[in-house]
Design an enzyme around this catalytic site. Sequence first.
Site, PDB file in Angstrom:
ATOM      1  NE  ARG A 284      13.730  77.102  89.410  1.00 38.30           N
ATOM      2  CZ  ARG A 284      12.829  78.269  89.562  1.00 38.30           C
ATOM      3  NH1 ARG A 284      12.811  79.088  88.927  1.00 38.30           N
ATOM      4  NH2 ARG A 284      11.775  78.010  90.399  1.00 38.30           N
TER       5      ARG A 284
ATOM      6  CE1 TYR B 109      29.236  66.104  72.359  1.00 40.71           C
ATOM      7  CE2 TYR B 109      27.050  67.167  72.335  1.00 40.71           C
ATOM      8  CZ  TYR B 109      28.008  66.306  72.821  1.00 40.71           C
ATOM      9  OH  TYR B 109      27.793  65.722  74.064  1.00 40.71           O
TER      10      TYR B 109
ATOM     11  CG  ASP C 159      31.013  74.153  71.250  1.00 46.97           C
ATOM     12  OD1 ASP C 159      32.088  74.284  72.079  1.00 46.97           O
ATOM     13  OD2 ASP C 159      30.082  73.150  71.292  1.00 46.97           O
TER      14      ASP C 159
ATOM     15  CE  LYS D 256      32.381  66.804  77.030  1.00 50.32           C
ATOM     16  NZ  LYS D 256      31.958  67.487  75.802  1.00 50.32           N
TER      17      LYS D 256
HETATM   18  C1  LIG Z   1      30.747  67.642  75.032  1.00 51.73           C
HETATM   19  C2  LIG Z   1      30.432  68.739  74.300  1.00 51.73           C
HETATM   20  C3  LIG Z   1      29.307  69.711  74.359  1.00 51.73           C
HETATM   21  C4  LIG Z   1      28.081  69.318  75.222  1.00 51.73           C
HETATM   22  O1  LIG Z   1      28.476  69.315  76.783  1.00 51.73           O
HETATM   23  P1  LIG Z   1      27.648  68.541  77.725  1.00 51.73           P
HETATM   24  O2  LIG Z   1      28.631  69.118  78.973  1.00 51.73           O
HETATM   25  O3  LIG Z   1      28.195  67.159  77.603  1.00 51.73           O
HETATM   26  O4  LIG Z   1      26.409  68.828  77.778  1.00 51.73           O
HETATM   27  C5  LIG Z   1      29.135  70.518  73.361  1.00 51.73           C
HETATM   28  N1  LIG Z   1      30.071  70.722  72.303  1.00 51.73           N
HETATM   29  C6  LIG Z   1      31.190  70.244  72.291  1.00 51.73           C
HETATM   30  C7  LIG Z   1      32.135  70.539  71.252  1.00 51.73           C
HETATM   31  C8  LIG Z   1      31.467  69.174  73.262  1.00 51.73           C
HETATM   32  O5  LIG Z   1      32.440  68.491  73.261  1.00 51.73           O
END
Ligand SMILES: *Cc1c(COP(=O)(O)O)cnc(C)c1O
Length: 373
Positions: free
Chosen positions: A47, A99, A171, A196
């Site tokens: 962890r 998001y 982000d 992604k």
């Molecule tokens: C998908 C996404 C998230 C969240 O990520 P997860 O891996 O689905 O928890 C956050 N910000 C953006 C821009 C995203 O496309």
Amino acid sequence: MRLETLAVHAGGEPDAETGAIAPPIHMATTFRHGPAGERQAGFEYVREGNPTQGRLETALAALEQGEAALAFGSGMAAMTALLESLPAGATVLIPTDCYTGLRVLAEEFLPRGGVRAIATDMADLAAVDTQLRAGAHAVWLETPSNPQLQLADIGAIAALARSAGALLFCDNTFATPALQRPLSLGADVVMHSTTKYFGGHSDVMGGALVFARGDALYERVAHRRHVTGGVLAPFNAWLTLRGLRSLPARMSWHCANARRIAEFLSGHARVAAVNYPGLTDHAGHAIACRQMADFGAMLSFRVAGGRDAALAAAGRLQLIHNATSLGGCETLIEHRASVEGTNPVSPQDLLRLSVGLEHADDLIADLDQALNG
Ligand SMILES: *Cc1c(COP(=O)(O)O)cnc(C)c1O
């Protein structure tokens, strides 16, 4: 070293025991103590950390030019760990278009820890400055934003945040470090949904934070991850590391495809508007030219005829899948308003496209037949 080279080699030292070029997947949950109870190779319990995740974190830090990185079980786990590390009473500015998960986190969960989020138009620098001078503790950027592809000027907002003593978080999921390096523009922490483009094959969930400095903030968030447990499984760390080896190569093909599709859609009679920062009439085009190496492979567009026409066009696609998520090899389309819960904020005629790695001609032919109905 250049980004393409770092992507292939960072965190990729051959295994010391066997010489294996591909890294081993260490599934151990626990690591033997030394005779005096000490750690032998820096690890104790999974962890807190493990060698496969450590390799991924080395690579993430190298690609984003940070001093330290933390991998998480999802993008939302990464985002939550960072935002919940803000002190009680703190205010964080978040973009008006962002998001959905961030919006829900800000409304339902952050207030319990005494953190307040204020939705702010990040294109309006005077508005950002006013909120910072009123005492905002941090700014959260998402550029380009999901799903409307709005741009924020990272360098300009970093300067405003710095002069107000505030932190800047970014982000970088849509752009990836192949196109944009927020830390080099003055951000303090970069966040990714590695589900992604890093994973890149729609088969592994993960998240990451990369810190400009391995300072007290990094230590606080690492401690929070250790205690609250939003960790990445070793196998998922390995898959993500495997995916990021080809990130820069994939991004250049993704971007070339997206550029062609954005141009095709802008000239289509059944399309009312296209949101793509590579188009010269996009409100953030000049900012994109300054801070991005290319314009990315996410775009959204509004279908003439409203919600029903948009849903019907998405339903007629043969090759392009109607599904959520993004950043994989396959092109995906989604009607965002349908997946935003009870209070959708995206326009009803908007479709979001994650342009994949197929041939652009095939994608254009599919979009054309679907739009023409
Ligand atoms: C998908 C996404 C998230 C969240 O990520 P997860 O891996 O689905 O928890 C956050 N910000 C953006 C821009 C995203 O496309």
